[in-house]
Scaffold this motif. Structure first.
Motif, PDB file in Angstrom:
ATOM      1  N   VAL A 187     -16.160 -51.591   6.807  1.00 16.65           N
ATOM      2  CA  VAL A 187     -16.594 -51.273   8.168  1.00 16.65           C
ATOM      3  C   VAL A 187     -15.395 -51.133   9.099  1.00 16.65           C
ATOM      4  O   VAL A 187     -15.342 -50.223   9.938  1.00 16.65           O
ATOM      5  N   LEU A 188     -14.416 -52.024   8.966  1.00 13.84           N
ATOM      6  CA  LEU A 188     -13.214 -51.963   9.806  1.00 13.84           C
ATOM      7  C   LEU A 188     -12.473 -50.646   9.611  1.00 13.84           C
ATOM      8  O   LEU A 188     -12.033 -50.015  10.584  1.00 13.84           O
ATOM      9  N   VAL A 189     -12.361 -50.215   8.368  1.00 12.84           N
ATOM     10  CA  VAL A 189     -11.696 -48.936   8.085  1.00 12.84           C
ATOM     11  C   VAL A 189     -12.495 -47.782   8.692  1.00 12.84           C
ATOM     12  O   VAL A 189     -11.935 -46.870   9.320  1.00 12.84           O
ATOM     13  N   ALA A 190     -13.824 -47.837   8.520  1.00 12.64           N
ATOM     14  CA  ALA A 190     -14.678 -46.763   9.043  1.00 12.64           C
ATOM     15  C   ALA A 190     -14.598 -46.687  10.563  1.00 12.64           C
ATOM     16  O   ALA A 190     -14.502 -45.591  11.139  1.00 12.64           O
ATOM     17  N   VAL A 191     -14.622 -47.839  11.226  1.00 19.13           N
ATOM     18  CA  VAL A 191     -14.531 -47.879  12.689  1.00 19.13           C
ATOM     19  C   VAL A 191     -13.182 -47.354  13.155  1.00 19.13           C
ATOM     20  O   VAL A 191     -13.078 -46.614  14.143  1.00 19.13           O
ATOM     21  N   SER A 192     -12.125 -47.718  12.432  1.00 18.94           N
ATOM     22  CA  SER A 192     -10.784 -47.263  12.804  1.00 18.94           C
ATOM     23  C   SER A 192     -10.645 -45.755  12.654  1.00 18.94           C
ATOM     24  O   SER A 192      -9.993 -45.094  13.462  1.00 18.94           O
ATOM     25  N   VAL A 193     -11.260 -45.203  11.616  1.00 16.32           N
ATOM     26  CA  VAL A 193     -11.182 -43.757  11.389  1.00 16.32           C
ATOM     27  C   VAL A 193     -11.953 -43.003  12.462  1.00 16.32           C
ATOM     28  O   VAL A 193     -11.494 -41.965  12.966  1.00 16.32           O
ATOM     29  N   ARG A 194     -13.120 -43.515  12.832  1.00 18.84           N
ATOM     30  CA  ARG A 194     -13.939 -42.832  13.845  1.00 18.84           C
ATOM     31  C   ARG A 194     -13.286 -42.862  15.221  1.00 18.84           C
ATOM     32  O   ARG A 194     -13.409 -41.939  16.006  1.00 18.84           O
ATOM     33  N   LYS A 195     -12.599 -43.961  15.535  1.00 24.48           N
ATOM     34  CA  LYS A 195     -11.863 -44.122  16.794  1.00 24.48           C
ATOM     35  C   LYS A 195     -12.749 -43.945  18.029  1.00 24.48           C
ATOM     36  O   LYS A 195     -12.326 -43.416  19.053  1.00 24.48           O
TER      37      LYS A 195
END
Length: 332
Positions: free
Chosen positions: A305-313
């Motif tokens: 989830v952290l990676v996904a949130v970071s990618v979406r920005k």
């Protein structure tokens, strides 16, 4: 039919496992919205739990073999938990807000202190009762905390899934909803989020940064402390065992990221975390090594989830901009 029956049995266990994590996560979200990163949540949960245990222990011993008063059996442990958790929150605030100590170091130190605090007084109570096992049981007080709704057993699977919990479980959900409403629908919540995003701008607008940080962190600490009280008095049936909380405090911090700093999402995320935490129990034939791997699932999901949130920005899914940073008013 067998799958449905297993699901009905599994869901209440997942909810009960997730409630202490929800308390900790809700308290940490309130704290982080002010810009404070409190890694002392695991320790505060220990302090809240042992404070309630001490209050219940003293009350049970004062009554002796007589009947407990239901109101006092609930009121005394709850007040002890509030006081213990509040003091822990004040210690953190004094060090990080007033003295501007490093928040990461202070939080970790508070966790170490809280675990030691709980273990010390837990061991002391065990010695006082001269228990043959390393635990102290407060089953009489626990009955009031774990009391189910009277109609739970008469409504079949629906009652088992939705009504078979103690009042602290429902309180956790209500508190999370209230916190979400406060943060997103009130002027006070707007001020708090402004402090977390840019304390200098909030200060220039007339918002007291120090007051906001103190209030948010202390209230968040009290909420997290209730997670410890719930675990002991409801989930563990009033039995205190040293190191009994395991890594639930750290799961609460991970849940903050999983719920992208939204208390209302934390309700559903806590059930998912609770289910992932005990999923190894329902997988037939799993070895000890496999069980340990399954216990890693909440952390793995959090990383994803952290990676996904970071990618979406997306800004609304990011942590407060000033999270973990001390505010120096003279640098405005």
């Amino acid at each position: 039919m067998a799958f449905f029956s297993s699901l009905v049995t599994f869901l209440p266990r997942a909810v009960m496992q997730g409630i202490p994590i929800l308390y900790g996560a809700t308290g940490e979200i309130m704290t982080e919205k002010s810009g404070n990163l409190n890694l002392g949540i695991p320790g505060i949960m220990y302090i809240g739990g042992i404070s309630g245990v001490i209050g219940a222990f003293l009350y049970e011993n004062s009554v002796g073999s007589g009947d407990l008063n239901g109101f006092l059996a609930l009121f005394i442990p709850i007040m002890c938990t509030i006081i213990g958790s509040l003091l822990a929150g004040l210690i953190y605030c004094f060090l990080t807000v007033t003295l501007r100590a490093n928040q990461n170091v202070t939080g970790l130190a508070l966790t170490t202190f809280g675990v030691g605090f709980g273990n010390f007084f837990g061991a002391s109570l065990i010695k006082l009762v001269k228990s043959d096992v390393p635990s102290v049981a407060l089953s009489r007080t626990s009955k009031f905390f774990a009391a189910k709704l009277p109609f739970a057993s008469t409504t079949g699977w629906f009652g088992k899934v939705f009504f078979s919990y103690g009042f602290l479980a429902y309180a956790a959900i209500i508190i999370a909803i209230i916190c979400a409403f406060f943060l997103n629908r009130t002027r006070g919540g707007l001020h708090l989020r402004a402090v977390g995003e840019n304390p200098a701008t909030a200060d220039a607008a007339g918002i007291s940064v120090t007051k906001s940080k103190y209030l948010a962190t202390c209230i968040g600490s009290i909420i997290a402390g209730f997670g410890g009280l719930y675990y002991v008095m409801d989930y563990a049936n009033g039995v205190w065992s040293n190191e009994g909380f395991g890594d639930r405090g750290w799961l609460a911090i991970a849940l903050v990221i999983f719920a992208i700093w939204r208390p209302n999402l934390g309700i559903f995320a806590s059930i998912i975390f609770g289910g992932l935490y005990i999923v190894y129990l329902v997988i037939p034939g799993s070895s000890l090594k496999a069980q340990e791997l399954f216990k890693m699932l909440p952390y793995i999901v959090t990383i994803v989830v952290l990676v996904a949130v970071s990618v979406r920005k997306k800004k609304e899914d990011q942590p407060p901009a000033s999270l973990g940073l001390s505010y120096f008013r003279e640098d405005r």
